[in-house]
Design a protein around this motif. Sequence first.
Motif, PDB file in Angstrom:
ATOM      1  N   TYR A  20       0.904  -1.040  -0.019  1.00 21.47           N
ATOM      2  CA  TYR A  20       0.042   0.005  -0.044  1.00 21.47           C
ATOM      3  C   TYR A  20       0.899   1.503  -0.024  1.00 21.47           C
ATOM      4  O   TYR A  20       0.490   2.399  -0.548  1.00 21.47           O
ATOM      5  CB  TYR A  20      -0.836  -0.163   1.175  1.00 21.47           C
ATOM      6  N   ALA A  21       1.991   1.357   0.926  1.00 20.24           N
ATOM      7  CA  ALA A  21       2.934   2.432   0.792  1.00 20.24           C
ATOM      8  C   ALA A  21       3.439   2.899  -0.688  1.00 20.24           C
ATOM      9  O   ALA A  21       3.343   3.879  -0.911  1.00 20.24           O
ATOM     10  CB  ALA A  21       4.069   2.262   1.754  1.00 20.24           C
ATOM     11  N   ALA A  22       3.684   1.948  -1.304  1.00 22.25           N
ATOM     12  CA  ALA A  22       4.355   1.898  -2.646  1.00 22.25           C
ATOM     13  C   ALA A  22       3.195   2.475  -3.658  1.00 22.25           C
ATOM     14  O   ALA A  22       3.523   3.279  -4.409  1.00 22.25           O
ATOM     15  CB  ALA A  22       4.942   0.508  -3.254  1.00 22.25           C
ATOM     16  N   MET A  23       2.267   1.728  -3.574  1.00 28.88           N
ATOM     17  CA  MET A  23       0.773   2.284  -4.478  1.00 28.88           C
ATOM     18  C   MET A  23       0.540   3.521  -3.934  1.00 28.88           C
ATOM     19  O   MET A  23       0.363   4.508  -5.076  1.00 28.88           O
ATOM     20  CB  MET A  23      -0.520   1.501  -3.885  1.00 28.88           C
ATOM     21  N   PHE A  24       0.368   3.953  -2.757  1.00 27.69           N
ATOM     22  CA  PHE A  24       0.102   5.672  -2.474  1.00 27.69           C
ATOM     23  C   PHE A  24       1.250   6.468  -3.182  1.00 27.69           C
ATOM     24  O   PHE A  24       0.891   7.587  -3.642  1.00 27.69           O
ATOM     25  CB  PHE A  24       0.191   5.831  -1.060  1.00 27.69           C
ATOM     26  N   VAL A  25       2.571   6.185  -2.750  1.00 30.97           N
ATOM     27  CA  VAL A  25       3.567   7.113  -3.388  1.00 30.97           C
ATOM     28  C   VAL A  25       3.378   7.037  -5.022  1.00 30.97           C
ATOM     29  O   VAL A  25       3.373   8.137  -5.861  1.00 30.97           O
ATOM     30  CB  VAL A  25       4.877   6.579  -3.147  1.00 30.97           C
ATOM     31  N   GLU A  26       3.266   5.910  -5.623  1.00 25.86           N
ATOM     32  CA  GLU A  26       3.123   5.819  -7.260  1.00 25.86           C
ATOM     33  C   GLU A  26       1.921   6.745  -7.713  1.00 25.86           C
ATOM     34  O   GLU A  26       2.003   7.434  -8.549  1.00 25.86           O
ATOM     35  CB  GLU A  26       3.086   4.396  -7.568  1.00 25.86           C
ATOM     36  N   GLN A  27       0.807   6.560  -6.779  1.00 23.22           N
ATOM     37  CA  GLN A  27      -0.333   7.442  -7.296  1.00 23.22           C
ATOM     38  C   GLN A  27      -0.034   9.032  -7.234  1.00 23.22           C
ATOM     39  O   GLN A  27      -0.395   9.952  -7.948  1.00 23.22           O
ATOM     40  CB  GLN A  27      -1.592   7.067  -6.386  1.00 23.22           C
ATOM     41  N   THR A  28       0.689   9.582  -6.171  1.00 29.42           N
ATOM     42  CA  THR A  28       0.792  10.660  -5.864  1.00 29.42           C
ATOM     43  C   THR A  28       1.921  11.348  -6.871  1.00 29.42           C
ATOM     44  O   THR A  28       1.707  12.312  -7.408  1.00 29.42           O
ATOM     45  CB  THR A  28       1.405  10.834  -4.375  1.00 29.42           C
ATOM     46  N   LEU A  29       2.925  10.410  -7.354  1.00 31.13           N
ATOM     47  CA  LEU A  29       4.051  11.088  -8.197  1.00 31.13           C
ATOM     48  C   LEU A  29       3.359  11.099  -9.372  1.00 31.13           C
ATOM     49  O   LEU A  29       3.612  11.948 -10.160  1.00 31.13           O
ATOM     50  CB  LEU A  29       5.089  10.063  -8.067  1.00 31.13           C
TER      51      LEU A  29
END
Length: 574
Positions: free
Chosen positions: A225-234
């Motif tokens: 989930y951490a990876a997914m949230f960062v990728e969505q933000t970027l």
Amino acid sequence: MYMVGWDKQEIEIQAQGYAMFGYGMWTHRAEEKRTALFARSFSICDQSNQRLIFCCIDFGCITHAIRSGAVAQLTKKLGLSFQENQFVLMATHTHSGPGGCGHEALYNMPTPGFVPEHLDAVIQAILISILNAIESEQDTEIRSSTGCFHDDIPVAWNRSIKAYNRNSDVQHRTDKETHLALNREMQLIGFYRQNQLQSLISLFGVHATCLGNTLKAHDGDNKGYAAMFVEQTLLQKGSHNPVAIFAQATAGDVSPHFHGEHQQEIRNKIKGEKEYQYAQKNGHYQSEIALTALTQKSFPVQGAVSAVLSYVDLTDVEIPPEFTQGLLGMRTSQPCHGVPFFAGTPVDGHGTPKLVTASMAMLSKMVRKKRMSNSTSADYAKYKALYDSQGVKNIVIEVGGKKLLGQSIDVVPGIFDPVIAEMNRQVKAGAIQDSPLVPQIMPLQIVRLGNITLICCPGEITTVAGQRLIQTVKAQLSAKDLVWLASYCNDYMGYITTFEEYQEQAYEGGHTLFGQWTHAAFQTEYQQLAQQLNLPKEQRNYDQSTRPPIIPIHELAKRTNHGSLKTAASKGEF
């Protein structure tokens, strides 16, 4: 400036009722996909065209079968431009990912057995993500940063506080301070183009066990989930195909669940859908601190890429007195699982009932007493060396001798435990006669990216064990070097505790397979690797040829999970 590329590929594994890796539970079976599982990769080229490759998969661990399969495919595709020692393969340690991907037998027992389609799928995802990362390389600035979780952010707790407090070099913590008995710093590598953060690698140690052992879906847990949230933000900020690796550091004794007074009552309130919400919340904490640190204050990474990798037989490492408090002749031994391994961990994952583990401990002591009562027996010296190395551990499984409580592993009745029943089936089928139950020859690796030196550890290393290992390596390097640690790298060997923690024989000590000097063996071997890393590449002299033995194909075939076996297992017919 470096040439850097990145990519991610979904690991195309269908949930078909196989047990997942991590909890070791026969009943913890995947029946659906909650989130996609990915292989995320970075390719980093320095000015002399030396390439460093990072790949992290949403899996419980790396196995030698995964790494060697990926190495073979990459060598075939890239030829001499691929350097195995400059390839780092990591796992997020989600406990909601596929099992059955190792050629060694023991950790595949709950699956049950080896699942070749799982192995093929993960190797394919690794290969494609790396090749795409190489293909997409562009001029990129690399910067480093760190972020520290404030004490009041409920992201992690030490789950083994009594063992932690045994260490002489820590501030003792109470049951109300377990959130402080860990490294709350996150280390970060950021990748920038046009002064904008595009992708990142995070290192922070916390178990990916927000999701418990009663759920039935593949899921990336907090790291996913951490990876997914960062990728969505970027992506929203204009990055093209952003990739975020959230890898592990000193996670061995660190839980994402509260540990302290009323810990089980608090955990029991997080069930079902609430567990997924809890994992997402923990992932948010990690993603927020990563983005904040890399967008507020970061430092340039400059310099060459380099790496050393050596496979070490951990069953027989002689430890210098420097790491044994002055004792001479201390050694590791064949791997052994202790009673606490079967008991599991509080809050994160209970195991065998207390009545059964108490019986195991009693029988283990009886076996030891009998073996050590006759100093003239032919096996006395062998067993004395084993018990000297394993120390206070009440041994249940002797992996090298393939014995369970002193008996052949197929003698113990499996009627009450389907995992033992599966082990008996494999023994009687001749499936593990010449195959190791667990890995014993392990890859130890150190990589250098400019002024960052990364210790790549193949096991689950505790907070203080990791800190001491970093100090050991740092003493061999320049004072200006940043020395960080990544865990769950390149293979899986259970746990690494400090000598003091081992004496507590909590879960982590019971799963420190090679005995009470395991951590000292790591200090010994990594110290030597760090010394080699310091030398020019053409002057380095260390073992680069040793590899684990090849598993007999005919035995692996007898452990391979076929459709009929899978169906029977899902119905509880073993």
